[in-house]
Design an enzyme around this catalytic site. Structure first.
Site, PDB file in Angstrom:
ATOM      1  N   PHE A  97      38.948  94.268  27.480  1.00 33.99           N
ATOM      2  CA  PHE A  97      38.940  95.513  28.232  1.00 33.99           C
ATOM      3  C   PHE A  97      40.237  96.274  27.951  1.00 33.99           C
ATOM      4  CE2 PHE A  97      37.153  91.819  30.353  1.00 33.99           C
ATOM      5  CZ  PHE A  97      35.821  92.170  30.451  1.00 33.99           C
TER       6      PHE A  97
ATOM      7  N   GLY B  94      47.569  86.774  30.555  1.00 31.31           N
ATOM      8  CA  GLY B  94      46.158  87.138  30.479  1.00 31.31           C
ATOM      9  C   GLY B  94      45.720  87.366  29.043  1.00 31.31           C
TER      10      GLY B  94
ATOM     11  N   SER C  74      44.154  92.236  23.210  1.00 36.96           N
ATOM     12  CA  SER C  74      45.499  92.823  23.321  1.00 36.96           C
ATOM     13  C   SER C  74      46.528  91.949  22.625  1.00 36.96           C
ATOM     14  CB  SER C  74      45.880  93.028  24.788  1.00 36.96           C
ATOM     15  OG  SER C  74      45.756  91.817  25.516  1.00 36.96           O
TER      16      SER C  74
ATOM     17  N   ASP D  88      47.077  81.874  29.634  1.00 34.32           N
ATOM     18  CA  ASP D  88      45.767  82.054  30.283  1.00 34.32           C
ATOM     19  C   ASP D  88      45.186  80.668  30.547  1.00 34.32           C
ATOM     20  OD1 ASP D  88      42.994  82.808  30.903  1.00 34.32           O
ATOM     21  OD2 ASP D  88      43.420  84.693  29.882  1.00 34.32           O
TER      22      ASP D  88
ATOM     23  N   GLY E  57      38.535  82.490  32.885  1.00 39.01           N
ATOM     24  CA  GLY E  57      38.074  83.793  33.351  1.00 39.01           C
ATOM     25  C   GLY E  57      38.522  84.115  34.770  1.00 39.01           C
TER      26      GLY E  57
ATOM     27  N   ASP F 127      48.702  91.341  32.621  1.00 43.92           N
ATOM     28  CA  ASP F 127      47.280  91.693  32.533  1.00 43.92           C
ATOM     29  C   ASP F 127      46.435  90.477  32.917  1.00 43.92           C
ATOM     30  OD1 ASP F 127      45.054  93.292  32.004  1.00 43.92           O
ATOM     31  OD2 ASP F 127      44.994  92.708  29.889  1.00 43.92           O
TER      32      ASP F 127
ATOM     33  N   HIS G  69      43.767  89.908  38.888  1.00 48.15           N
ATOM     34  CA  HIS G  69      44.139  91.118  39.622  1.00 48.15           C
ATOM     35  C   HIS G  69      43.990  90.998  41.131  1.00 48.15           C
ATOM     36  CE1 HIS G  69      44.831  92.909  35.872  1.00 48.15           C
ATOM     37  NE2 HIS G  69      43.639  93.410  35.612  1.00 48.15           N
TER      38      HIS G  69
ATOM     39  N   HIS H   2      48.941  96.468  33.142  1.00 48.00           N
ATOM     40  CA  HIS H   2      47.624  97.026  32.837  1.00 48.00           C
ATOM     41  C   HIS H   2      46.761  97.135  34.089  1.00 48.00           C
ATOM     42  CE1 HIS H   2      43.754  97.140  30.268  1.00 48.00           C
ATOM     43  NE2 HIS H   2      44.390  98.297  30.160  1.00 48.00           N
ATOM     44  N   ASP H   3      45.770  98.015  34.010  1.00 48.99           N
ATOM     45  CA  ASP H   3      44.796  98.218  35.097  1.00 48.99           C
ATOM     46  C   ASP H   3      45.453  98.749  36.366  1.00 48.99           C
ATOM     47  OD1 ASP H   3      42.571  97.204  33.502  1.00 48.99           O
ATOM     48  OD2 ASP H   3      43.517  95.254  33.739  1.00 48.99           O
TER      49      ASP H   3
HETATM   50 MG    MG Z   1      43.444  94.412  31.699  1.00 47.24          MG
END
Ligand code: MG
Length: 223
Positions: free
Chosen positions: A18, A43, A49, A68, A72, A138, A141, A166-167
């Site tokens: 994403f 992440g 990325s 990570d 998920g 990232d 969240h 990010h986000d």
């Molecule tokens: Mg992101």
């Protein structure tokens, strides 16, 4: 320095993830402005990325660590909006993104520049002690984990180092709030100043102001 070869761009584009093109370009530009050294991504997911950051890292002689647990986030689980059934491991019945991330790094030729850490950020924070020149947040969240990841890793950024988040959605109609709260916390503390914005990507830079409770020498805050 911010150029991405056509070969690597096609690898990044093929990786599930994403990250819009303009934000990927802005991320590479921010990385190119960071000092060489140790860079950290929180992440990895399938490595999209990671290819963008890793390519710049390779060009300047940096090493990129990407953390990570590879199972998920909430929104990637079965029944959720961002679930990808092709990423479920039949052995565990859980999402498993590590093989896909390794394929991405292999195809991009970045295995010598990127170190994958397969662990939660809470685990990683318990032993991390290296200074960081570039941090890309990232990961998960949720408010709890987003705040944890900021507090645990941003404190290791050197003065002048780059923090990318990010986000980030200031308007709740556009997305979740925790990354925005992290940016507000970072800038509000004086330890970071905002450098640029591209879509949901915020670029900040570490100032000379001590990091939160480092002022009192209290050690890591895991709030
Ligand atoms: Mg992101």
């Amino acid at each position: 320095m911010t150029h991405l070869s056509p070969e690597r761009r096609s690898v990044a584009d093929a990786a599930p993830g994403f990250l819009p093109d303009d934000e990927a370009d802005a991320l590479r530009a921010a990385a190119a402005g960071a000092r060489p050294g140790l860079w950290l991504e929180i992440g990895t997911y399938c490595g999209k990325s990671t290819v963008h950051l890793g390519s710049v890292a390779e060009g300047v002689g940096s090493q990129l660590v990407s953390v990570d647990h590879h199972q998920g986030s909430e929104e990637n689980q079965p029944g959720w909006e961002w679930h990808d059934a092709s990423l479920v491991d039949p052995h565990t019945g859980r999402l498993e993104t590590l093989p896909r991330a390794r394929h991405t790094l292999h195809d991009a030729g970045l295995e010598g520049t990127v170190t994958l850490v397969v662990a939660s950020t809470q685990q990683t924070a318990s032993w991390w002690c290296a200074p960081i020149e570039m941090l890309f947040l990232d990961g998960n969240h949720t408010e709890e984990v987003a705040q944890h990841d900021y507090a645990a890793f941003a404190r290791h950024l050197t003065e002048g180092a780059v923090l990318a988040v990010h986000d980030v959605f200031p308007d709740p109609r556009d997305g979740g709030r925790p990354p925005w709260h992290v940016v507000q916390r970072a800038v509000g503390s004086g330890a970071f100043e905002e450098v640029s914005v591209c879509g949901s990507l915020r670029i900040l830079r570490r100032t000379a102001t001590p990091f939160e409770d480092d002022v009192h020498g209290d050690g890591p805050s895991l709030t």
